[in-house]
Design an enzyme around this catalytic site. Sequence first.
Site, PDB file in Angstrom:
ATOM      1  N   HIS A   2      12.556 -18.024  17.761  1.00  0.00           N
ATOM      2  CA  HIS A   2      11.034 -17.867  18.152  1.00  0.00           C
ATOM      3  C   HIS A   2      10.787 -19.341  18.671  1.00  0.00           C
ATOM      4  O   HIS A   2      10.640 -20.280  17.880  1.00  0.00           O
ATOM      5  CB  HIS A   2      10.458 -17.472  16.697  1.00  0.00           C
ATOM      6  CG  HIS A   2       8.857 -17.491  16.784  1.00  0.00           C
ATOM      7  ND1 HIS A   2       8.246 -16.401  16.331  1.00  0.00           N
ATOM      8  CD2 HIS A   2       7.989 -18.288  17.487  1.00  0.00           C
ATOM      9  CE1 HIS A   2       6.988 -16.690  16.720  1.00  0.00           C
ATOM     10  NE2 HIS A   2       7.016 -17.609  17.260  1.00  0.00           N
ATOM     11  N   HIS A   4       8.231 -21.575  21.654  1.00  0.00           N
ATOM     12  CA  HIS A   4       7.017 -21.934  22.177  1.00  0.00           C
ATOM     13  C   HIS A   4       7.507 -22.930  23.477  1.00  0.00           C
ATOM     14  O   HIS A   4       7.717 -23.886  22.968  1.00  0.00           O
ATOM     15  CB  HIS A   4       5.869 -22.152  21.891  1.00  0.00           C
ATOM     16  CG  HIS A   4       5.298 -20.946  20.812  1.00  0.00           C
ATOM     17  ND1 HIS A   4       4.455 -19.964  21.239  1.00  0.00           N
ATOM     18  CD2 HIS A   4       5.509 -20.781  19.714  1.00  0.00           C
ATOM     19  CE1 HIS A   4       4.344 -19.100  20.229  1.00  0.00           C
ATOM     20  NE2 HIS A   4       5.130 -19.387  19.190  1.00  0.00           N
ATOM     21  N   LYS A  88       6.796  -8.714  21.785  1.00  0.00           N
ATOM     22  CA  LYS A  88       5.951  -9.695  20.719  1.00  0.00           C
ATOM     23  C   LYS A  88       4.644  -9.036  20.660  1.00  0.00           C
ATOM     24  O   LYS A  88       3.751  -9.220  21.557  1.00  0.00           O
ATOM     25  CB  LYS A  88       6.114 -10.918  21.206  1.00  0.00           C
ATOM     26  CG  LYS A  88       5.206 -11.846  20.299  1.00  0.00           C
ATOM     27  CD  LYS A  88       5.988 -12.231  18.862  1.00  0.00           C
ATOM     28  CE  LYS A  88       4.886 -12.953  17.998  1.00  0.00           C
ATOM     29  NZ  LYS A  88       4.956 -14.159  17.907  1.00  0.00           N
ATOM     30  N   HIS A 125       3.858 -10.846  14.996  1.00  0.00           N
ATOM     31  CA  HIS A 125       2.788 -12.109  14.388  1.00  0.00           C
ATOM     32  C   HIS A 125       2.097 -11.265  13.173  1.00  0.00           C
ATOM     33  O   HIS A 125       1.239 -10.687  13.369  1.00  0.00           O
ATOM     34  CB  HIS A 125       2.051 -12.563  15.108  1.00  0.00           C
ATOM     35  CG  HIS A 125       1.125 -13.975  14.678  1.00  0.00           C
ATOM     36  ND1 HIS A 125       1.645 -15.187  14.905  1.00  0.00           N
ATOM     37  CD2 HIS A 125       0.204 -13.897  13.850  1.00  0.00           C
ATOM     38  CE1 HIS A 125       0.859 -16.026  14.078  1.00  0.00           C
ATOM     39  NE2 HIS A 125      -0.113 -15.106  13.559  1.00  0.00           N
ATOM     40  N   HIS A 159       7.984 -15.483  11.479  1.00  0.00           N
ATOM     41  CA  HIS A 159       7.891 -16.672  10.684  1.00  0.00           C
ATOM     42  C   HIS A 159       7.060 -16.266   9.364  1.00  0.00           C
ATOM     43  O   HIS A 159       5.856 -16.480   9.413  1.00  0.00           O
ATOM     44  CB  HIS A 159       7.242 -17.849  11.392  1.00  0.00           C
ATOM     45  CG  HIS A 159       6.290 -17.570  12.294  1.00  0.00           C
ATOM     46  ND1 HIS A 159       4.895 -17.389  11.778  1.00  0.00           N
ATOM     47  CD2 HIS A 159       6.422 -17.782  13.534  1.00  0.00           C
ATOM     48  CE1 HIS A 159       4.181 -17.427  12.857  1.00  0.00           C
ATOM     49  NE2 HIS A 159       4.849 -17.564  13.926  1.00  0.00           N
ATOM     50  N   ASP A 231       9.726 -21.574  15.308  1.00  0.00           N
ATOM     51  CA  ASP A 231       8.029 -21.507  15.861  1.00  0.00           C
ATOM     52  C   ASP A 231       7.723 -22.727  16.449  1.00  0.00           C
ATOM     53  O   ASP A 231       6.468 -23.266  16.117  1.00  0.00           O
ATOM     54  CB  ASP A 231       7.216 -21.022  14.864  1.00  0.00           C
ATOM     55  CG  ASP A 231       6.037 -20.723  15.392  1.00  0.00           C
ATOM     56  OD1 ASP A 231       5.906 -20.254  16.683  1.00  0.00           O
ATOM     57  OD2 ASP A 231       4.927 -20.603  14.505  1.00  0.00           O
TER      58      ASP A 231
HETATM   59  O1  DOR Z   1       1.068 -22.242  14.631  1.00  0.00           O
HETATM   60  C1  DOR Z   1       1.228 -21.392  15.568  1.00  0.00           C
HETATM   61  N1  DOR Z   1       1.295 -21.635  16.892  1.00  0.00           N
HETATM   62  N2  DOR Z   1       1.460 -19.931  15.396  1.00  0.00           N
HETATM   63  C2  DOR Z   1       1.608 -19.418  16.218  1.00  0.00           C
HETATM   64  O2  DOR Z   1       1.530 -18.035  15.965  1.00  0.00           O
HETATM   65  C3  DOR Z   1       1.322 -19.558  17.752  1.00  0.00           C
HETATM   66  C4  DOR Z   1       1.736 -20.919  17.905  1.00  0.00           C
HETATM   67  C5  DOR Z   1       1.186 -21.466  19.399  1.00  0.00           C
HETATM   68  O3  DOR Z   1       1.436 -20.628  20.080  1.00  0.00           O
HETATM   69  O4  DOR Z   1       0.576 -22.649  19.407  1.00  0.00           O
HETATM   70 ZN    ZN Z   2       4.800 -18.708  17.463  1.00  0.00          ZN
END
Ligand code: DOR
Ligand code: ZN
Length: 328
Positions: A2, A4, A88, A125, A159, A231
């Site tokens: 997971h 980003h 997702k 999520h 998460h 995450d």
């Molecule tokens: O803290 C988070 N940031 N939780 C999420 O689900 C998304 C993520 C983000 O994209 O910044």
């Molecule tokens: Zn995330």
Amino acid sequence: MHLHLRDGDMCRLTTPLSAEYFSGAVIMPNLVPPVTEFDSMDAYRTRILEAAGAHAESFTPLMTLFFKNQTRATLEAARARESFFALKLYPAGATTNSDGGVTDFGEAEATFRAMEDLGIPLLVHGESHGFVMDREAEFLPTYRRLAQTFPRLKICMEHITTAAALSLLDEFENVFATVTLQHLLITLDDVAGGMLRPHLFCKPIAKRPEDRSALLAAALSGHPKLMFGSDSAPHPRHKKECCGCAAGVFTAPVALPALADLFAKNNALDKLQDFVGGNARRIYGLKTAPKKVVLEDKPCPVPAVYEGYGEHVVPMFAGENLAWSVVA
Ligand code: DOR
Ligand code: ZN
């Protein structure tokens, strides 16, 4: 499982910092606009591999599409693409860039059914819009309903942050979970109990000590359905250190040394490999690029900020020393 990576300059900065340590990662689709179409998914994958540079050969981006009640025909076409991994699902408005998410789970049923038939994992999520400490708890009935109604659908709680969510792993054969580094280490007190620490603010927010203990115990015991999902969620420094702080903790470059330290301190280093990769490979039958990462108990300074391409990102443990390092 997971990750980003964002887009544009932020992607250029954070992708090499992530791809260096991971052989693969499930890439989150919550861009602006979200990744909902194959063409934008494949174009995003190409940008990621370009940004990964020398690491591209040993880094497999497992691409996801943003859940949008996709049709069976769309999902059949998706499954035929090697780069595609999963859908997702974000409840609308639950977190960063999720406004176009699901508002009615009833309307999504045909998509769940098709995913179940086609063997496409559903990554969720799992937060409601309730009181911040209870948002995950309030979502658990939805997980239960999904798991019962679609028993062959692989459902991953992305998460988890509470002991209650953890218990669903034992309740349902088809439910799995990822957990982040920060939720194994911190509680809400670390985020907001003293001075507010914006770089530890994420969603779902860190919870109670008993939640952290339960998650940590599960990870250290080698729970076969619990996977590391970093995450890692970078935001520009000015969007974290401001009035109206974005949710997300940037952990990709520090995650492996920090996990090695945590598992070593608890005499559980033998469980680390499965937690960061083996479980996911088994659960999803994944094949990612071969990669060997060597960790050593040798101090490693963490930069106060990572910068490049005009972007500045503050990692977890900024300016501190980690007890372990990636040495090769
Ligand atoms: O803290 C988070 N940031 N939780 C999420 O689900 C998304 C993520 C983000 O994209 O910044
Ligand atoms: Zn995330």
